[in-house]
Design a protein around this motif. Sequence first.
Motif, short mmCIF file in Angstrom:
data_model
loop_
_atom_site.label_atom_id
_atom_site.label_comp_id
_atom_site.label_asym_id
_atom_site.label_seq_id
_atom_site.Cartn_x
_atom_site.Cartn_y
_atom_site.Cartn_z
N ALA A 1 0.83 -1.20 0.00
CA ALA A 1 0.00 0.00 0.00
C ALA A 1 0.87 1.25 0.00
N ALA A 2 1.97 1.23 0.73
CA ALA A 2 2.89 2.37 0.75
C ALA A 2 3.54 2.57 -0.62
N VAL A 3 3.92 1.48 -1.27
CA VAL A 3 4.49 1.58 -2.62
C VAL A 3 3.45 2.16 -3.58
N LEU A 4 2.23 1.71 -3.48
CA LEU A 4 1.14 2.23 -4.30
C LEU A 4 0.92 3.72 -4.04
N LEU A 5 0.96 4.12 -2.80
CA LEU A 5 0.79 5.52 -2.43
C LEU A 5 1.88 6.39 -3.06
N VAL A 6 3.12 5.94 -2.97
CA VAL A 6 4.22 6.70 -3.56
C VAL A 6 4.04 6.79 -5.08
N PHE A 7 3.65 5.71 -5.71
CA PHE A 7 3.44 5.73 -7.16
C PHE A 7 2.32 6.71 -7.54
N LEU A 8 1.22 6.70 -6.83
CA LEU A 8 0.11 7.62 -7.13
C LEU A 8 0.54 9.07 -6.95
N CYS A 9 1.30 9.35 -5.90
CA CYS A 9 1.80 10.72 -5.69
C CYS A 9 2.79 11.11 -6.79
N TYR A 10 3.59 10.17 -7.23
CA TYR A 10 4.54 10.42 -8.32
C TYR A 10 3.79 10.76 -9.61
N VAL A 11 2.76 10.01 -9.93
CA VAL A 11 1.97 10.30 -11.13
C VAL A 11 1.33 11.68 -11.02
N HIS A 12 0.82 12.00 -9.84
CA HIS A 12 0.24 13.34 -9.64
C HIS A 12 1.31 14.41 -9.88
N TRP A 13 2.50 14.21 -9.35
CA TRP A 13 3.58 15.17 -9.54
C TRP A 13 3.89 15.32 -11.03
N LEU A 14 3.88 14.21 -11.77
CA LEU A 14 4.11 14.29 -13.22
C LEU A 14 3.01 15.10 -13.90
N VAL A 15 1.78 14.94 -13.46
CA VAL A 15 0.66 15.71 -14.03
C VAL A 15 0.85 17.20 -13.73
N VAL A 16 1.24 17.51 -12.51
CA VAL A 16 1.48 18.91 -12.16
C VAL A 16 2.58 19.49 -13.05
N GLN A 17 3.68 18.76 -13.18
CA GLN A 17 4.78 19.22 -14.02
C GLN A 17 4.35 19.38 -15.47
N ALA A 18 3.55 18.44 -15.96
CA ALA A 18 3.08 18.48 -17.35
C ALA A 18 2.23 19.70 -17.62
N ASN A 19 1.48 20.13 -16.63
CA ASN A 19 0.60 21.28 -16.81
C ASN A 19 1.35 22.61 -16.84
N PHE A 20 2.64 22.61 -16.47
CA PHE A 20 3.45 23.82 -16.59
C PHE A 20 3.89 24.05 -18.04
N ALA A 21 3.95 22.98 -18.82
CA ALA A 21 4.41 23.09 -20.22
C ALA A 21 3.29 23.64 -21.10
N GLN A 22 3.69 24.28 -22.16
CA GLN A 22 2.72 24.77 -23.16
C GLN A 22 3.14 24.26 -24.52
N PRO A 23 2.38 23.39 -25.15
CA PRO A 23 1.17 22.76 -24.63
C PRO A 23 1.51 21.74 -23.54
N ALA A 24 0.49 21.38 -22.76
CA ALA A 24 0.70 20.44 -21.65
C ALA A 24 1.25 19.13 -22.19
N ARG A 25 2.37 18.72 -21.59
CA ARG A 25 3.05 17.50 -22.06
C ARG A 25 3.69 16.80 -20.86
N MET A 26 3.39 15.50 -20.74
CA MET A 26 3.99 14.69 -19.67
C MET A 26 5.24 14.02 -20.22
N SER A 27 6.25 13.99 -19.39
CA SER A 27 7.49 13.30 -19.76
C SER A 27 7.23 11.80 -19.83
#
Length: 160
Positions: free
Chosen positions: A104-130
């Motif tokens: 569950a802790a590994v899953l939690l870290v993965f979900l937070c990581y994906v969220h962080w990637l979404v946040v980072q992607a939304n800074f790009a124009q156009p929005a792009r995830m690495s």
Amino acid sequence: MKWLLGAVTAGVAFVVMSAWSLPDPVASHFGDEGLANAFMSRGAYVTLMVVLVGALPLVVAGSFAFAHRWSAIGNNLPNQAYWLDPERQLATLSWLARSAQVFAAVLLVFLCYVHWLVVQANFAQPARMSQSLFIAGLATFFVLLCIWLAALVLRFRRTA
């Protein structure tokens, strides 16, 4: 389980606090070459992520914590007669519960990581995830899942 509740609380706080920087609407799905191809309101995205980060790890851990109430738990456990013998049952279920908390802790870290990637992607124009960062995170999650599953199989394969 208390440490997992603390980690989940921290994960939810991370999602809520980092969501302030997101635009409205949020690029929430990414296709070819990591380009955004679906959007949702910031409120809907934050609600979805809070539910996923807040509930999914607890459901995973909780499902094993209450395994003793499932009559079917023994149907999938190798060497079930040995591991669920009354003298070992409590230790077996306790080990399963602790193991589920780790996953569950590994899953939690993965979900937070994906969220962080979404946040980072939304800074790009156009929005792009690495794509490389997403694939690296997904591969890491998959490797850890395989290690977790191997630990389960090896633990219950033996009878001593």
